[in-house]
Structures are given as structure tokens and as C-alpha cells.
Design a protein around this motif. Sequence first.
Motif, PDB file in Angstrom:
ATOM      1  N   LEU A  64       0.828  -1.201   0.000  1.00  0.00           N
ATOM      2  CA  LEU A  64       0.000   0.000   0.000  1.00  0.00           C
ATOM      3  C   LEU A  64       0.864   1.253   0.000  1.00  0.00           C
ATOM      4  O   LEU A  64       0.592   2.226  -0.714  1.00  0.00           O
ATOM      5  CB  LEU A  64      -0.911  -0.009   1.230  1.00  0.00           C
ATOM      6  N   LEU A 188      -4.720  -0.638  -4.337  1.00  0.00           N
ATOM      7  CA  LEU A 188      -5.607   0.226  -3.548  1.00  0.00           C
ATOM      8  C   LEU A 188      -4.885   1.429  -2.968  1.00  0.00           C
ATOM      9  O   LEU A 188      -5.542   2.322  -2.414  1.00  0.00           O
ATOM     10  CB  LEU A 188      -6.241  -0.582  -2.406  1.00  0.00           C
ATOM     11  N   LEU A 192      -7.243   4.604  -2.261  1.00  0.00           N
ATOM     12  CA  LEU A 192      -7.462   4.837  -0.841  1.00  0.00           C
ATOM     13  C   LEU A 192      -6.815   6.146  -0.398  1.00  0.00           C
ATOM     14  O   LEU A 192      -7.401   6.924   0.379  1.00  0.00           O
ATOM     15  CB  LEU A 192      -6.892   3.669  -0.037  1.00  0.00           C
ATOM     16  N   TYR A 195      -8.996   9.036  -1.662  1.00  0.00           N
ATOM     17  CA  TYR A 195     -10.266   9.129  -0.926  1.00  0.00           C
ATOM     18  C   TYR A 195     -10.054   9.757   0.457  1.00  0.00           C
ATOM     19  O   TYR A 195     -10.782  10.674   0.859  1.00  0.00           O
ATOM     20  CB  TYR A 195     -10.879   7.733  -0.785  1.00  0.00           C
ATOM     21  N   ILE A 196      -9.059   9.257   1.179  1.00  0.00           N
ATOM     22  CA  ILE A 196      -8.795   9.767   2.527  1.00  0.00           C
ATOM     23  C   ILE A 196      -8.318  11.217   2.463  1.00  0.00           C
ATOM     24  O   ILE A 196      -8.694  12.055   3.295  1.00  0.00           O
ATOM     25  CB  ILE A 196      -7.758   8.885   3.240  1.00  0.00           C
ATOM     26  N   ALA A 205      -4.012   9.364   5.699  1.00  0.00           N
ATOM     27  CA  ALA A 205      -3.728   8.216   4.835  1.00  0.00           C
ATOM     28  C   ALA A 205      -2.589   7.377   5.404  1.00  0.00           C
ATOM     29  O   ALA A 205      -2.506   6.164   5.175  1.00  0.00           O
ATOM     30  CB  ALA A 205      -3.383   8.688   3.420  1.00  0.00           C
ATOM     31  N   GLN A 209      -3.085   3.518   9.179  1.00  0.00           N
ATOM     32  CA  GLN A 209      -2.518   2.187   8.985  1.00  0.00           C
ATOM     33  C   GLN A 209      -2.047   1.534  10.284  1.00  0.00           C
ATOM     34  O   GLN A 209      -1.834   0.313  10.337  1.00  0.00           O
ATOM     35  CB  GLN A 209      -1.330   2.257   8.027  1.00  0.00           C
ATOM     36  N   SER A 347      -9.600  11.766  -5.143  1.00  0.00           N
ATOM     37  CA  SER A 347     -10.284  10.489  -4.930  1.00  0.00           C
ATOM     38  C   SER A 347     -10.764   9.896  -6.248  1.00  0.00           C
ATOM     39  O   SER A 347     -10.684   8.681  -6.455  1.00  0.00           O
ATOM     40  CB  SER A 347     -11.469  10.680  -3.975  1.00  0.00           C
TER      41      SER A 347
END
Length: 625
Positions: A64, A188, A192, A195-196, A205, A209, A347
Motif C-alpha cells: 500500500l 488500492l 485509498l 479518498y482519505i 492516509a 494504517q 479520490s
Amino acid sequence: MNSTASERQPLIQSLAAQPGAAAGAVIPPAETKQPTKLGPLEITRSTRYGILAGIWAATFLSSLNTTLVATLLPSISSEFNKSHQAHWLGTAYLLATCTFTPLYGRLCNVMGRRGANQTAVFFAALGTIACGLSGNMETLIAARFLGGLGGGGIFTTATIITSDMYSLRSRGLTQGISSVFNSLGMGLGGPLGGYISDRFGWRWAFLIQLPLFVISFILTSINLHYVTPGKGKSARDVLKRIDYGGSFTLLGSVLSILIFLSNHFSEEQPWSSPAVFVPVILAIVFAVAFVVFELCIAPEPVLAPRLLKERIPVLVGMSNFLVATCNFTVMYNFPTWFQTVLLTSASEAGAHLIPNGVSISLGSLFAGWIMHQTGRYKRLNLIFGLFPFVAAILISLMREDSPPAQLWLSIIPLGFGNAVVLQTMLIALLAHLPESSMAVGTGFGQLFRGIGQVGGVAISAAVFQSVLTSELRKRITGIGSEEMITNIRHSATLVARLPPDLQRAARDSYAISLRVVFLMAAGSTFLAYIVRLPIPDKPLERTRPRSTSYGAVSSAHSAPTHANETESSIDNDGPHASDDDEDAIPPLRTRGPRPRRLSTYESSDGGMDLESDTIGGSARADSHR
């Protein structure tokens, strides 16, 4: 009445303990018995799944973070007003991953499987938290480098642990499932992150995690306790074999090249500037020093010179480099196209990477399943190896008025094809190497892949900035044009706020620059396909012999016939049991070569085995003794 034999208790010993046992039967005292320690092939299914869940959770996060910043770049660089330095957020992470990944093979020997894995998870988590708390671009870049120190180790230790528990052929399927998490994280990361960033800010972001890192650490702490046989070398001997010089000079050489690319192309400094020619000189010096270390000094070189004389490892290394260059060139520039040419939000731009993430996961699983069923890999390469080239061409043809199908689906063949290629190349490499070269050969291939990842981001950024500057100067002229061009280059989000005439010029310039980058990716993946053509097919082994449980062995029963047959039993939960233990039967020794143990990180000279007789998979002292 004595207790009956347990499932793992030796049958002869149990019979000897019964009334009427043969005279002279020796029954070991109860107080000397220790629990039998299980090898990686004897652990229960639930334990194995717990281990896999722990290492795959960390693998997902590490993947990620390789692509997370792809959609965060405009937001981060605009906040710090340093868009021209934004590529360092990707290259810093990948540079650390590329340089320090090979060292974790040794750390697995010194610290053990669990200790090395959890060290990697710790550094990755620490770097990720530091990213979320950074107050300037320089601190953020340093935090990304720290996260990369752990990210590469997560991949390496996960590969070692998976190789311990599965045969080469079964590993094709297992690694395919593992690559689903790897690919899912990579796919992703962009969506992701975008979006965040749009809803909570780019810092979250990274910070969000942390819970998954904690879960990974807990799962490996609970489950990763299996035993692995070793060669009896001490931790000091193992540490001496780490290629510190090679790692340092490799880091210096690649870093110098990155600084040159950044200063000359992004900062537009001339060749006469010390900031440009000094990094070039240092890159050459470090490269020469790296070759000297690898050829003459390092006992276990990062880049094994002897493999440069073998055709298959060289071809796999070249393919890995070119495939990784293509993959990261597209993934780090694809969202930028939507944000600067179509003027979408972060996003929405990241959402266009979702099909790629899904296709990567499906491609990895598909390749693993096919190789598990057929034991072959070449046909997969021939068919699906051209998919990334087709995808890169389709992406380069995107226009503002392109149909939605092209905008959303063009990237699918890229993810699927590259996933199949990387899976099959890993298995092809292992299938063509003898036991003594499997570990160093795997590191050889991973090194080229890591350098390709760094190159994909850095070279594409240099090409992009160079073409963008040229195109902007063609379209924006007059008083104050240079200042406006600099502002557009330094802040990608500024494009959407420009007056219509300037906005048109900026969008067209970005579109042409990114098209050049995507065509470069197409050329890279096509060369990779040509390079792979000579690699022959080879049947894969179906099974790996199951080993006996590695418990404590009585010295009376385990005295070796020859000195060079002495082996230690390395435990993921602690050191050897005492020599008085007689609860486990020593494995029978037969003449002839040892059965091949298909662990990715094992070599016949003990360089990649667990070598210490007191340090095991976790390097934790046995608190029960």
C-alpha cells in the motif's frame, strides 16, 4: 498404569514404559522431557494460517505504501509548494526498499524468522507514523525512507517464511495468494490515498494504517514459533557475512543518480553546476566501489558475480528491472493525468487505479493456480507477457474526450500481465537454480526489480519535468511567463484554478508530457518481453519431503559420524533444549546427498540457513528453561 502414547510420542518409547516391556529398556526420567518442537511442515493448519495472516497483513501495508503517495502528491506538494520534489516521496521509499531488502535474509539467520519480520514491521510502522506527523517536505522524505527500511524487509521475511512452510510447486499457489494481498495493497494505495486525502487530509492516509501493523505484530508473536535446522554458526559469524560495503555503495550510487536527475531535470540546473556534475562523479565512484566489493571483498555479495555468467538469472534480472520500470512509471503518473488533464479530484483520480488493483490480484492468483495445476510457466509468459504493452499503448492514447471504457479499463491488461510475469519469473528463477544458489539467486532477481522500481519513478519524473517545461514554454510567453511556468510545475493543483487560456495551455502541456512517459513505459515492457523469450520451460517439483520434528536430541543418540554432519536445531521460540532430553528421536542419516529443501533463502554453505545453535526463529531466550 502409565499413560498411553500421545500422537507425537515415539511409539517404541511408549511401549517400553508399559508393564512387561523388554528387559534393559531405558525410560528417560520425566523431568528431562521437553515438548517436541515442530518444524515448519509439522505445525497445525490453524497455526500456519495465523502466521500467513500476520505476514500478509504487513505485506498488504507495505505494498500500500509503495503507491499510496501517487494520488497524494498534488495535495502534499501543493501544501509545501514543492511539486517538483514530489517524486522523492516515491523514490525515497523505493530506494530504501531496494538497498536494504537483501540484508533481511541475513537478519533472519541472526534474529530468527519472527525477530526479523517484527523488526521490519516496527520500522515500517515507525516510518508511516512519522509521515503522518511531518511538518515539511524534507522530514516527510526522510520518514518515507525510514518506512522503506521496513517495507522491503516485510517482503523478504514473508518470502522466507512462506518458503519454509511450502514446497516449490505448492508455493506457486501460496505465493499467488500472497501476491493477492501484495497486489491489492499496491492497487488500492492510490484510490485509498485519494479518498482519505479528499475527506480527512493526506496525513490520515498514513496514520490510519497503525492498527493493522499492530495486528500483524500480535499474530506473528502468537503463532510464529516453528523450528528450522541450521548449520551451527554463531550470530557473529553470520553478521560478518553481511555485505555492508556492497549495500552502502549501492545506496550511494543509486542516490547520486537520483540527485542528478532531480537537480538537472526538475530543478533545471545546468551541467556546469556542482549540484549536477558532482552527483554524476559520485555515482561513478560508488558504482566502481560497488563492483570492487562484489568481486573481491564481500563474502556473500548482494549481487552475486557468478550469476552474471549464468543466462537464466541475468535474463530474469533484466526482465524484472524492465517490468518494474514500466509498472511504476504508469502507476505514479496515471492519477496525475486525471488530476491535471481532466481536472478530477484526488479520490476520483485514485479510483481509476482500482481496476488495476483488482487485475493485479487476479493475475497473481491465476498464475499461481495455473503453475500449481500444470507445473509449467512459459506459455503463461508468452500469452500474457504482451498485455502490459497493449495497456501502455491504450493509456498513451487517452484524450479528454475518450470514452469512459477507455479511461477505466485501459489499465487492466497492465496489472494482470505484469502480475503473471513477475509470478512466473520468480518460479522460473528458482526452478533453474541449484540448492546452493537459490537464496542468492532470489536476491539477485529482487535487486534488479527494486532498482527498476526506483528507476520507474525517478526516470519518468525526470522525463516528465523536462518535457513539461519545454511544452509550457511553447505555450506560455510574455512578461511573467517564467514565474507562471514555475508555479504550474511546482503545484499540480494550481491548474484547475488558472484562467481559461492559461489552463488550456497547462492541460495540453501535461497531456503531452504524460503521453511521452506512457510511451516510455510501453517501450520498457516490450523490451522485457523480448528479453524473456529465451527462458526455457521446466517442470516444477510436485512435493517436498516432510521433515521430522526438530526437538532436543540426546547427545548419546545424536552424535554425528563425521564432524561436518553436525547440525543445530534452531527454534523460533528459543534455543536448544538440553542435551539430556530424550523425548525426540533424531532424524535418520543416510549416505548420499541431502534431500533438497526448497526454501528460497537456503544455501549449501550455510550462508542463508539459520546458523546459530542458540538463536532461533524469534531469537527469544527460552523462558521456560
